[in-house]
Design a protein around this motif. Structure first.
Motif, PDB file in Angstrom:
ATOM      1  N   ILE A 194      -9.393  -0.571  24.292  1.00  0.00           N
ATOM      2  CA  ILE A 194      -9.278   0.670  25.436  1.00  0.00           C
ATOM      3  C   ILE A 194     -10.792   1.358  25.146  1.00  0.00           C
ATOM      4  N   VAL A 195     -11.313   1.637  26.125  1.00  0.00           N
ATOM      5  CA  VAL A 195     -12.805   2.247  26.068  1.00  0.00           C
ATOM      6  C   VAL A 195     -12.535   3.643  26.459  1.00  0.00           C
ATOM      7  N   ALA A 196     -12.662   4.697  25.878  1.00  0.00           N
ATOM      8  CA  ALA A 196     -12.273   6.147  26.018  1.00  0.00           C
ATOM      9  C   ALA A 196     -13.453   6.916  26.105  1.00  0.00           C
ATOM     10  N   ILE A 197     -14.216   7.050  27.389  1.00  0.00           N
ATOM     11  CA  ILE A 197     -15.124   7.675  27.611  1.00  0.00           C
ATOM     12  C   ILE A 197     -14.955   9.153  27.589  1.00  0.00           C
ATOM     13  N   ASN A 198     -15.237   9.811  26.569  1.00  0.00           N
ATOM     14  CA  ASN A 198     -15.169  11.170  26.322  1.00  0.00           C
ATOM     15  C   ASN A 198     -16.052  11.909  26.861  1.00  0.00           C
ATOM     16  N   PHE A 248     -15.746  -4.878  28.080  1.00  0.00           N
ATOM     17  CA  PHE A 248     -14.484  -4.629  27.929  1.00  0.00           C
ATOM     18  C   PHE A 248     -13.462  -4.373  29.247  1.00  0.00           C
ATOM     19  N   ASP A 249     -12.254  -4.676  29.217  1.00  0.00           N
ATOM     20  CA  ASP A 249     -11.403  -4.779  30.439  1.00  0.00           C
ATOM     21  C   ASP A 249     -10.929  -3.124  30.943  1.00  0.00           C
ATOM     22  N   ASN A 250     -10.592  -2.525  30.096  1.00  0.00           N
ATOM     23  CA  ASN A 250      -9.879  -1.160  30.176  1.00  0.00           C
ATOM     24  C   ASN A 250     -10.750   0.003  29.958  1.00  0.00           C
ATOM     25  N   TYR A 251     -11.005   1.069  30.821  1.00  0.00           N
ATOM     26  CA  TYR A 251     -11.750   2.254  30.681  1.00  0.00           C
ATOM     27  C   TYR A 251     -10.948   3.353  31.141  1.00  0.00           C
ATOM     28  N   ILE A 252     -11.059   4.368  30.338  1.00  0.00           N
ATOM     29  CA  ILE A 252     -10.263   5.549  30.626  1.00  0.00           C
ATOM     30  C   ILE A 252     -11.264   6.911  30.569  1.00  0.00           C
ATOM     31  N   GLU A 294      -7.892  16.427  29.329  1.00  0.00           N
ATOM     32  CA  GLU A 294      -8.094  15.509  30.688  1.00  0.00           C
ATOM     33  C   GLU A 294      -8.103  14.125  30.406  1.00  0.00           C
ATOM     34  N   GLY A 295      -7.012  13.227  31.228  1.00  0.00           N
ATOM     35  CA  GLY A 295      -7.025  11.857  31.181  1.00  0.00           C
ATOM     36  C   GLY A 295      -6.122  11.642  29.954  1.00  0.00           C
ATOM     37  N   ILE A 296      -5.762  12.232  29.088  1.00  0.00           N
ATOM     38  CA  ILE A 296      -4.882  11.956  27.906  1.00  0.00           C
ATOM     39  C   ILE A 296      -3.610  11.227  28.100  1.00  0.00           C
ATOM     40  N   TYR A 297      -2.928  11.540  29.350  1.00  0.00           N
ATOM     41  CA  TYR A 297      -1.809  11.249  29.818  1.00  0.00           C
ATOM     42  C   TYR A 297      -2.023   9.445  30.131  1.00  0.00           C
ATOM     43  N   GLU A 298      -3.135   9.504  30.955  1.00  0.00           N
ATOM     44  CA  GLU A 298      -3.454   8.029  31.356  1.00  0.00           C
ATOM     45  C   GLU A 298      -3.968   7.173  30.064  1.00  0.00           C
ATOM     46  N   LEU A 299      -4.495   7.849  29.212  1.00  0.00           N
ATOM     47  CA  LEU A 299      -4.797   7.125  27.772  1.00  0.00           C
ATOM     48  C   LEU A 299      -3.594   6.529  27.189  1.00  0.00           C
ATOM     49  N   LEU A 300      -2.591   7.765  26.959  1.00  0.00           N
ATOM     50  CA  LEU A 300      -1.451   7.208  26.371  1.00  0.00           C
ATOM     51  C   LEU A 300      -0.791   6.163  26.933  1.00  0.00           C
ATOM     52  N   THR A 301      -0.789   6.216  28.570  1.00  0.00           N
ATOM     53  CA  THR A 301      -0.130   5.068  29.183  1.00  0.00           C
ATOM     54  C   THR A 301      -0.693   3.807  28.975  1.00  0.00           C
ATOM     55  N   VAL A 346      -8.782   2.013  20.292  1.00  0.00           N
ATOM     56  CA  VAL A 346      -9.372   2.830  21.406  1.00  0.00           C
ATOM     57  C   VAL A 346     -10.642   3.290  20.657  1.00  0.00           C
ATOM     58  N   PHE A 347     -11.803   2.730  21.691  1.00  0.00           N
ATOM     59  CA  PHE A 347     -13.241   2.578  21.497  1.00  0.00           C
ATOM     60  C   PHE A 347     -13.710   4.011  21.969  1.00  0.00           C
ATOM     61  N   VAL A 348     -13.890   4.802  21.234  1.00  0.00           N
ATOM     62  CA  VAL A 348     -14.276   6.355  21.712  1.00  0.00           C
ATOM     63  C   VAL A 348     -15.716   6.451  21.883  1.00  0.00           C
ATOM     64  N   VAL A 349     -16.438   6.742  23.092  1.00  0.00           N
ATOM     65  CA  VAL A 349     -17.934   6.842  23.327  1.00  0.00           C
ATOM     66  C   VAL A 349     -18.270   8.341  23.933  1.00  0.00           C
ATOM     67  N   ASP A 350     -19.138   8.496  23.761  1.00  0.00           N
ATOM     68  CA  ASP A 350     -19.779   9.912  24.334  1.00  0.00           C
ATOM     69  C   ASP A 350     -20.367   9.728  25.839  1.00  0.00           C
ATOM     70  N   GLY A 351     -19.572  10.383  26.778  1.00  0.00           N
ATOM     71  CA  GLY A 351     -20.062  10.295  28.208  1.00  0.00           C
ATOM     72  C   GLY A 351     -21.247  10.907  28.255  1.00  0.00           C
ATOM     73  N   LYS A 352     -21.616  12.093  27.606  1.00  0.00           N
ATOM     74  CA  LYS A 352     -22.970  12.878  27.752  1.00  0.00           C
ATOM     75  C   LYS A 352     -24.126  12.290  27.287  1.00  0.00           C
ATOM     76  N   GLU A 353     -23.995  11.338  26.309  1.00  0.00           N
ATOM     77  CA  GLU A 353     -25.020  10.637  25.777  1.00  0.00           C
ATOM     78  C   GLU A 353     -25.280   9.285  26.128  1.00  0.00           C
TER      79      GLU A 353
END
Length: 438
Positions: free
Chosen positions: A115-119, A138-142, A150-157, A87-94
């Protein structure tokens, strides 16, 4: 089925530790606004639906010249190499930064599912930046907000969507792992069991870096012995590869049917031995305490009595664990080990008929009624075995809130008096009448 590994990777201060705590459900990772506060990987276990997986929280990858950043990058690379999903975590604000691009290059080389998790997408600024991250390729963005859940269920799925493809070979073989501190003789014990020099043996602590699987036959039964790197205290881990050994040892425990905790007869028991045993107990694994280097002990009969008493005092949380004394080097008493492994494994798979376990619990209840609390007393209606590995029993009661831990322990002791569960933990699940299994 093996337990998959998921790694959280990203630059500093994007919210990896907050996400880690959200997924694991407890505040294990240190959270601070100072970039790079999480310097070591932190390990946890996550349950989602029918899936369980290991989660690794890595330190933030930064291209600055701070002394520890290169080590963090190496640790992250090791975590990436072991992970099934990243899970590649990025900062949506920045938005995208140079450090994000560095992480991207590392991940593209891995060939793993990313999976790119836009936090932090609970803010308008982050929502405006979301589509910029698609440039990463990448192919997957959540879109998620770890802080706001928010979005945690979708990320775990998304994380667990391919877990059904991960299989474990040799499911019909009994697997047992050799666990313990470095330099207690684990590799020598493997050699003694196999009666050949199959793994490297050295006096240098931590020679075995990886978990090594070796299949063999014993009395026409198939076994796999898993030799693990020595587990070190967190504060005493200096080499990056040794930091990684704890994860591999934990994975070896999860894959095992039985765990052999090796203790050095010369050094005796230290606190960390209990911590290592705790990993096996938390995983619900049968355990055997192996006291190695017994050839160096004088007055063996007297010392065995003293050592056994010391073990029972120090490992009061697992009084059911059998103790085997041997010398891996001279192979003295090595013949006593495999029969114990087989017995403990069989006990962990034992199933008790419903009428027998009910009679046991009823007799225990009649012999010692639980104390009443505010005019209410615990009543037990029915008991049945729900699972094996470890043996698990459902006990229907009038109010599970009335079950005191001491009375649960009393019932467990009575079960153990009636049935041979030596070596294996057993689990008692108290349920209100009519309550369904979750």
């Amino acid at each position: 089925m093996k337990k998959p590994v998921v790694a959280l990777v990203g630059r500093p201060n994007v919210g990896k530790s907050t996400l880690f705590n959200r997924l694991v459900g407890t505040k294990i990772a240190i959270i601070d606004d100072v970039p790079g506060i999480t310097r070591d990987r932190i390990y946890g276990d996550v349950k989602f639906g029918n899936y369980n997986f290991h989660l690794i929280d890595t330190g933030g990858i930064d291209i600055s010249n701070e002394s520890f950043n290169n080590e963090i990058k190496i640790q992250a690379e090791i975590a990436i190499s072991e992970a099934d999903v990243i899970v590649f975590v990025v900062d949506g604000k920045e938005g995208i930064t140079t450090n994000d691009l560095v992480v991207k290059d590392m991940l593209l080389k891995s060939g793993k599912k990313i999976i790119v998790a836009i936090n932090k997408t609970d803010s308008k600024l982050a929502r405006d930046n979301v589509y910029d991250f698609y440039e990463l390729g990448f192919d997957n963005y959540i879109n998620i907000s770890a802080e706001q859940n928010e979005g945690i269920y979708e990320l775990l799925t998304a994380i667990t969507s391919d877990f059904g493809e991960l299989t474990e070979e040799d499911d019909d073989a009994i697997k047992f792992s050799i666990i313990g501190r470095p330099n207690v003789g684990k590799s020598s014990l493997v050699n003694a069991i196999l009666n050949e020099e199959r793994v490297i043996v050295s006096n240098v602590a931590g020679t075995t870096r990886d978990a090594i699987d070796t299949p063999f036959n014993y009395h026409d039964e198939k076994f796999v012995v898993i030799d693990t790197a020595g587990m070190r205290k967190k504060g005493k881990i200096y080499e990056t590869v040794e930091k990684y050994s704890l994860l591999r040892s934990m994975k070896a425990i999860d894959r095992s049917d039985v765990c052999l905790l090796v203790i050095d007869a010369n050094e005796g028991i230290i606190e960390h031995d209990k911590h290592i045993a705790g990993y096996a107990i938390e995983a619900g694994k049968p355990i055997i305490i192996v006291v190695n280097k017994w050839d160096k002990v004088d007055n063996k009969d007297e010392q065995m009595r003293k050592f056994t008493k010391n073990i029972r005092n120090n490992f009061q949380f697992m009084p059911y664990a059998p103790i085997v004394y041997l010398s891996a080097l001279t192979r003295k008493r090595i013949h006593t080990l495999m029969p114990q492994v087989i017995k403990v494994y069989q006990n962990s798979t034992k199933q008790i008929a419903t009428n027998l376990i009910n009679n046991c619990i009823k007799d225990a209840y009649d012999l010692n009624l639980p104390p009443s609390y505010k005019g209410k007393r615990l009543k037990i209606y029915f008991c049945n075995q729900a699972a094996i590995k470890p043996p698990t029993f459902n006990i229907q009661v009038n109010n599970k809130g009335l079950v005191h831990f001491s009375y649960a322990r009393y019932l467990e002791n009575k079960i153990r008096e009636s049935f041979d569960f030596e070596g294996t933990p057993i689990i008692l699940q108290f349920k209100n009448k009519g309550e369904q299994d979750i």
